[in-house]
Scaffold this motif. Structure first.
Motif, mmCIF file in Angstrom:
data_model
loop_
_atom_site.group_PDB
_atom_site.id
_atom_site.type_symbol
_atom_site.label_atom_id
_atom_site.label_comp_id
_atom_site.label_asym_id
_atom_site.label_seq_id
_atom_site.Cartn_x
_atom_site.Cartn_y
_atom_site.Cartn_z
ATOM 1 N N ASP A 156 49.265 42.809 49.785
ATOM 2 C CA ASP A 156 48.131 43.150 48.931
ATOM 3 C C ASP A 156 47.157 41.982 48.799
ATOM 4 O O ASP A 156 45.933 42.153 48.828
ATOM 5 C CB ASP A 156 48.631 43.559 47.545
ATOM 6 C CG ASP A 156 49.377 44.886 47.578
ATOM 7 O OD1 ASP A 156 49.224 45.617 48.577
ATOM 8 O OD2 ASP A 156 50.115 45.171 46.613
ATOM 9 N N LYS A 157 47.711 40.749 48.653
ATOM 10 C CA LYS A 157 46.869 39.559 48.525
ATOM 11 C C LYS A 157 46.036 39.344 49.786
ATOM 12 O O LYS A 157 44.829 39.050 49.728
ATOM 13 C CB LYS A 157 47.750 38.332 48.254
ATOM 14 C CG LYS A 157 46.983 37.092 47.820
ATOM 15 C CD LYS A 157 46.358 37.291 46.441
ATOM 16 C CE LYS A 157 45.686 36.027 45.948
ATOM 17 N NZ LYS A 157 45.008 36.218 44.658
ATOM 18 N N LYS A 158 46.701 39.494 50.936
ATOM 19 C CA LYS A 158 46.004 39.333 52.214
ATOM 20 C C LYS A 158 44.886 40.359 52.347
ATOM 21 O O LYS A 158 43.770 40.047 52.759
ATOM 22 C CB LYS A 158 46.994 39.476 53.362
ATOM 23 C CG LYS A 158 46.376 39.274 54.735
ATOM 24 C CD LYS A 158 47.420 39.455 55.833
ATOM 25 C CE LYS A 158 46.775 39.307 57.206
ATOM 26 N NZ LYS A 158 47.759 39.558 58.293
ATOM 27 N N ARG A 159 45.194 41.603 51.956
ATOM 28 C CA ARG A 159 44.178 42.657 52.051
ATOM 29 C C ARG A 159 43.007 42.365 51.112
ATOM 30 O O ARG A 159 41.849 42.565 51.466
ATOM 31 C CB ARG A 159 44.821 44.001 51.706
ATOM 32 C CG ARG A 159 43.867 45.174 51.724
ATOM 33 C CD ARG A 159 44.605 46.492 51.480
ATOM 34 N NE ARG A 159 45.468 46.403 50.327
ATOM 35 C CZ ARG A 159 45.045 46.494 49.061
ATOM 36 N NH1 ARG A 159 43.747 46.632 48.804
ATOM 37 N NH2 ARG A 159 45.899 46.424 48.062
ATOM 38 N N GLN A 160 43.309 41.872 49.903
ATOM 39 C CA GLN A 160 42.258 41.548 48.946
ATOM 40 C C GLN A 160 41.331 40.446 49.468
ATOM 41 O O GLN A 160 40.107 40.512 49.316
ATOM 42 C CB GLN A 160 42.873 41.110 47.617
ATOM 43 C CG GLN A 160 43.516 42.252 46.840
ATOM 44 C CD GLN A 160 44.236 41.766 45.591
ATOM 45 O OE1 GLN A 160 44.190 40.580 45.270
ATOM 46 N NE2 GLN A 160 44.917 42.679 44.910
ATOM 47 N N LEU A 161 41.940 39.407 50.113
ATOM 48 C CA LEU A 161 41.129 38.317 50.663
ATOM 49 C C LEU A 161 40.208 38.837 51.765
ATOM 50 O O LEU A 161 39.032 38.455 51.850
ATOM 51 C CB LEU A 161 42.032 37.197 51.213
ATOM 52 C CG LEU A 161 42.772 36.377 50.142
ATOM 53 C CD1 LEU A 161 43.780 35.453 50.809
ATOM 54 C CD2 LEU A 161 41.786 35.565 49.303
ATOM 55 N N ASP B 250 34.763 40.451 53.491
ATOM 56 C CA ASP B 250 33.841 41.496 53.957
ATOM 57 C C ASP B 250 32.765 41.787 52.917
ATOM 58 O O ASP B 250 31.602 42.004 53.250
ATOM 59 C CB ASP B 250 34.612 42.772 54.283
ATOM 60 C CG ASP B 250 35.551 42.596 55.456
ATOM 61 O OD1 ASP B 250 35.332 41.629 56.236
ATOM 62 O OD2 ASP B 250 36.489 43.406 55.603
ATOM 63 N N LYS B 251 33.157 41.751 51.640
ATOM 64 C CA LYS B 251 32.205 42.018 50.566
ATOM 65 C C LYS B 251 31.137 40.924 50.496
ATOM 66 O O LYS B 251 29.945 41.197 50.297
ATOM 67 C CB LYS B 251 32.942 42.118 49.229
ATOM 68 C CG LYS B 251 32.056 42.493 48.048
ATOM 69 C CD LYS B 251 32.901 42.670 46.799
ATOM 70 C CE LYS B 251 32.034 43.070 45.610
ATOM 71 N NZ LYS B 251 31.047 42.072 45.245
ATOM 72 N N MET B 252 31.569 39.663 50.662
ATOM 73 C CA MET B 252 30.610 38.555 50.622
ATOM 74 C C MET B 252 29.584 38.685 51.747
ATOM 75 O O MET B 252 28.387 38.451 51.560
ATOM 76 C CB MET B 252 31.350 37.220 50.717
ATOM 77 C CG MET B 252 32.173 36.877 49.472
ATOM 78 S SD MET B 252 33.182 35.394 49.682
ATOM 79 C CE MET B 252 31.892 34.157 49.821
ATOM 80 N N VAL B 253 30.050 39.078 52.950
ATOM 81 C CA VAL B 253 29.127 39.260 54.076
ATOM 82 C C VAL B 253 28.143 40.381 53.769
ATOM 83 O O VAL B 253 26.936 40.257 54.007
ATOM 84 C CB VAL B 253 29.925 39.553 55.372
ATOM 85 C CG1 VAL B 253 28.975 39.934 56.500
ATOM 86 C CG2 VAL B 253 30.757 38.340 55.765
ATOM 87 N N ARG B 254 28.683 41.508 53.217
ATOM 88 C CA ARG B 254 27.807 42.636 52.906
ATOM 89 C C ARG B 254 26.789 42.257 51.837
ATOM 90 O O ARG B 254 25.617 42.618 51.927
ATOM 91 C CB ARG B 254 28.637 43.839 52.435
ATOM 92 C CG ARG B 254 29.433 44.513 53.532
ATOM 93 C CD ARG B 254 29.910 45.897 53.090
ATOM 94 N NE ARG B 254 30.733 45.810 51.879
ATOM 95 C CZ ARG B 254 32.044 45.641 51.888
ATOM 96 N NH1 ARG B 254 32.685 45.511 53.054
ATOM 97 N NH2 ARG B 254 32.726 45.606 50.760
ATOM 98 N N ASP B 255 27.246 41.520 50.801
ATOM 99 C CA ASP B 255 26.342 41.114 49.733
ATOM 100 C C ASP B 255 25.235 40.194 50.257
ATOM 101 O O ASP B 255 24.075 40.288 49.828
ATOM 102 C CB ASP B 255 27.120 40.399 48.630
ATOM 103 C CG ASP B 255 28.011 41.357 47.863
ATOM 104 O OD1 ASP B 255 27.812 42.586 48.015
ATOM 105 O OD2 ASP B 255 28.914 40.890 47.142
ATOM 106 N N ALA B 256 25.589 39.272 51.194
ATOM 107 C CA ALA B 256 24.581 38.366 51.764
ATOM 108 C C ALA B 256 23.525 39.156 52.534
ATOM 109 O O ALA B 256 22.315 38.884 52.441
ATOM 110 C CB ALA B 256 25.255 37.336 52.670
ATOM 111 N N LYS B 257 23.983 40.150 53.282
ATOM 112 C CA LYS B 257 23.037 40.985 54.037
ATOM 113 C C LYS B 257 22.124 41.761 53.090
ATOM 114 O O LYS B 257 20.920 41.878 53.322
ATOM 115 C CB LYS B 257 23.798 41.936 54.959
ATOM 116 C CG LYS B 257 24.476 41.241 56.137
ATOM 117 C CD LYS B 257 25.190 42.263 57.006
ATOM 118 C CE LYS B 257 25.835 41.586 58.224
ATOM 119 N NZ LYS B 257 26.557 42.556 59.075
ATOM 120 N N LYS B 258 22.706 42.280 52.009
ATOM 121 C CA LYS B 258 21.905 43.025 51.037
ATOM 122 C C LYS B 258 20.864 42.124 50.382
ATOM 123 O O LYS B 258 19.724 42.527 50.161
ATOM 124 C CB LYS B 258 22.823 43.621 49.969
ATOM 125 C CG LYS B 258 23.635 44.805 50.447
ATOM 126 C CD LYS B 258 24.488 45.350 49.304
ATOM 127 C CE LYS B 258 25.321 46.542 49.764
ATOM 128 N NZ LYS B 258 26.182 47.045 48.673
#
Length: 790
Positions: free
Chosen positions: A555-560, A565-573
């Motif tokens: 679960d920890k690995k999946r969260q990281l 992925d979220k940080m990359v998406r947020d930067a693009k947004k």
């Protein structure tokens, strides 16, 4: 199936639970007659039906199955030419409605038949909408036929209403006559033998010519039908006979439609009866949290965490038990109140339920065989009348069992060999078990005899089992342990309860050394089992902790990964947002430059508009002063008093004639209609117009006369929605108030009550109304409202 076994295993209580969940007497009759069968293919079909019903209930919720009636007798009556009454037709209508709704509810989607048995039955249902619509049109209640059932019935009922009104008007003139009132007991109109009469004092019977229909209990009052209304009453009677004949014709017409579809209706009833019963099985399965068992014809039982269906779910301890693979006979030992009898009843009742097509309350993976007979010797049925002791009653039943048992039978013995000498009882028990073993029958027996424990240990096709007992707390755990013979624990329990060691040691001297060694062996086995069980639980606990840590790491690995992925998406947004804002800012600058160019032009236009508005306001102010002068410059020397709605007045300031809508209010103003306008005018600005002048100078008299000529005293709003009806009723009351009609009648029908309640609520607020009431017998009853106007 053996009736005694059904009784002692309490099969009837399961049937009662199933009976309660049927919605119709038809379904209840199937539940009441349900018995276990031994045909494997039929049982599999019955189990599949229950599983399909359970799945549909989980997926769709409750099914629209309630409202089924037994129509076979009704259909037969229609086929021989008789007709059904309104109450019977409503039962037919409800049953046909259930068939139509079930057909729609269970309709299989294209290529998707998840419940082939039930959906196949639903496809066999007939939708007889023509009969439903006819009944809905004609039948209002169990005792009322609709006016819309036929045009002839509607015409007859209108004639009856008209005749009733004529009779009442005639009688009203009689009872309101001052010359007749001294002859009457009360100035009322009543009914006797379906004819209108008036109550006349006994001493004045000769002063009121007519027919005597009844008298009061004291004889002081005679109920006389005046000669003036005899002919009208006769005509009313003829109309009511016509009404009765027309109603009978309508009922015969509907009954003939039912007779034409007799085959379809009978087919519907049989299918609905089956569906009601099947869904009752599904409901019972859901409530017991039951599953469909895997059935076999090899005598193999494997119940996983089975729960006795008649015990409370939150109190019962699940039982896991198996039989028929390595051994076909199970010897269950252990202390009293440990759950041995409940285990026997659970196994027997599960087999009976499964062979009746019912699910069993256990876990998935439960397997049950199909037996030709299930025998149970459980409980004490000693009889004083037959001089049977406990042992005799048990042995009588066992003799019957051994006579009828087959290799494909299940035999359940509770306390086998008890009730007699222990040595002889144990020997008999071993002989009985050996006989069942020889014919390869399946059996489960409970006992306290050590000889039977040893007998089971010595034979590979007989297995020991025990119900666990905690000596420390002196409480049973109700856990069944297969493969472990039970220990009586009499000495340990006695020691815990305070019996001295000296007496316990003395007791041990009275039993053989072999028995003591056997009991000690059982004690060692039990201790080793407990230790092994403890180690197994500890290992299981460590395994679960390891699995938990592994899952936490995953679960920890999946969260990281998700966070990255979220940080990359947020930067693009964010980048897209910056570009979008820059573009919007550039467009805004261009827009502002264009607007600046137009600003100078618009300023000049706005200046001219402001000047025009100012000029218009000045003119409106002057006009307002002029109008105000019109209403104040002329006043009446004698302002009219007690003005009423409908009176004609002259508006002095306008030199116009108007019509009073409402009388003088608290401000001294009157609401007057002048032409198409309604205005509030001070009463000092009005003069009353005399009736002769009104007729000559204005058209109001003509309007009132016209309304009086064309207006009826009743308004029928049945079939309209509430909003339409309220508008029409409001206008009708205004017209009647102008015409001076009172009383008047609003016909709204009974129906669902929405139209009636809404209209009565509106009428309570109407200022023209003096009083209102529901119609009396002969006036339309609750379907009409009679209004007295001011």
């Amino acid at each position: 199936m053996n009736e005694r076994s059904l009784r002692v295993l309490e099969y009837k209580k399961i049937i009662e639970k199933l009976w309660d969940r049927c919605t119709s007497e038809l379904g209840k009759s199937l539940a009441e007659n349900l018995k276990p069968i031994d045909n494997l293919s039929e049982i599999l079909t019955m189990q599949k039906e229950t599983s399909e019903a359970q799945a549909i209930l989980i997926q769709k919720g409750n099914v629209p199955i309630s409202g089924i009636h037994d129509l076979l007798g009704y259909v037969k009556r229609t086929e021989i030419g008789s007709y059904l009454d309104p109450a019977q037709l409503l039962q037919v209508n409800r049953t046909l409605g259930v068939a139509r709704k079930m057909k729609s509810y269970l309709r299989a989607e294209e290529g998707n038949r998840q419940s082939p048995i039930i959906q196949g039955m639903a496809e066999g249902l007939y939708s007889l909408r023509e009969i439903e619509d006819k009944i809905n049109l004609c039948i209002l209640s169990e005792s009322e036929i609709s006016d819309h059932a036929s045009s002839e019935l509607k015409h007859i009922r209108k004639s009856i209403n008209s005749k009733n009104e004529a009779i009442r008007n005639k009688l009203n003139s009689i009872i309101s006559s001052t010359g007749n009132q001294k002859y009457l007991q009360d100035a009322i109109i009543t009914m006797r033998q379906d004819r209108y009469v008036v109550p006349v004092k006994q001493e004045h019977r000769g002063n009121v010519p007519g027919l005597i229909h009844d008298q009061s209990s004291s004889g002081a009052t005679l109920f006389i039908e005046p000669m003036a209304v005899v002919e009208l009453n006769n005509q009313l009677k003829e109309l009511k006979l016509k009404e009765k004949a027309e109603i009978e014709r309508i009922l015969r017409e509907i009954s003939a439609m039912i007779a034409e579809k007799a085959i379809e209706i009978r087919s519907n009833q049989e299918i609905l009866k089956q569906l009601d019963f099947i869904f009752a099985k599904g409901k019972l399965s859901l409530e017991m949290k039951a599953v469909e068992p895997a059935l076999n014809d090899e005598g193999k039982i494997h119940i996983k965490k089975g729960r006795h269906p008649l015990l409370k779910a939150n109190e019962v301890v699940p039982t896991t038990i198996w039989l028929g693979e390595e051994f076909r006979i199970l010897m269950v030992t252990g202390p009293n109140t440990g759950g041995k009898t409940v285990t026997l009843k659970t196994v027997g009742l599960f087999c009976l339920m499964a062979q009746s097509g019912l699910h069993v309350p256990a876990d998935f993976g439960t397997k049950l065989p199909v037996y030709d007979q299930i025998f149970a010797d459980i409980g004490d049925e000693q009889s004083i009348e037959q001089s049977l002791s406990t042992f005799s009653s048990h042995m009588t039943n066992i003799v019957t069992i051994l006579r009828d048992v087959t290799p494909n039978s299940l035999v359940l013995f509770d306390e086998l060999g008890a009730g007699t000498d222990p040595t002889e009882g144990a020997a008999l028990a071993m002989a009985i078990i050996n006989h069942l073993r020889a014919i390869n029958a399946s059996a489960i027996a409970t006992t306290h005899y050590s000889e039977l424990k040893q007998f089971a240990l010595a034979n590979k096709d007989i297995e020991n089992a025990s119900v666990e007992f905690d000596v420390e707390t002196l409480r049973p755990t109700y856990k069944l342990l297969i493969g472990v013979p039970g220990k009586s624990n009499a000495f340990e329990i006695s020691r815990k309860l305070g019996l001295s060691d000296r007496i316990i040691d003395a007791a041990k001297e009275f039993i053989s050394t072999e028995d003591i060694q056997f009991e000690d062996l059982l004690q060692n086995i039990e201790a080793n089992r407990r230790a092994t069980e403890s180690d197994r639980e500890e290992a299981q606990k460590l395994k679960m902790e390891q699995e938990k840590l592994t899952q936490q790491y995953a679960d920890k690995k999946r969260q990281l990964e998700e966070q990255r992925d979220k940080m990359v998406r947020d930067a693009k947004k964010e980048a897209y947002k910056i570009v979008k804002e820059a573009k919007a800012e550039a467009e805004e600058i261009i827009k502002n430059l264009r607007e600046t160019k137009l600003e100078l032009e618009e300023k000049e236009i706005n200046r001219q508009l402001e000047a025009a508005k100012k000029q218009l306001s000045e003119k409106m102010g002057a006009l307002g002063e002029t109008v105000e002068d019109l209403f104040t410059q002329k006043t009446s020397k004698k302002p009219p008093k007690n003005l009423k709605a409908g009176e004609t007045v002259t508006v002095l300031s306008l030199n116009q004639t108007g019509h009073v809508i409402s009388p003088v209010d608290d401000k001294g103003e009157v609401l007057v209609q002048v032409g198409i306008m309604k205005i509030n005018i001070p009463v000092t600005n009005l003069e009353r117009v005399k009736k002769s002048e009104e007729t000559k100078k204005t058209g109001v008299g003509k309007i009132v006369k016209s309304k009086s000529a064309n207006l009826k005293r009743e308004l029928d709003v049945r079939g309209q929605n509430l909003e339409e009806a309220m508008l029409e009723v409001d206008k009708f009351i205004d017209d009647c108030a102008i015409a001076g009609f009172s009383p008047i009648t609003i016909i709204h029908g009974v129906g669902t009550g929405v139209l009636s309640a809404g209209i009565k609520q509106m009428l309570k607020k109407n200022k023209h109304i003096k009083s209102l009431r529901s119609g009396e017998y002969g006036e339309g009853g609750a379907g009409v409202t009679v209004i007295e106007l001011k």
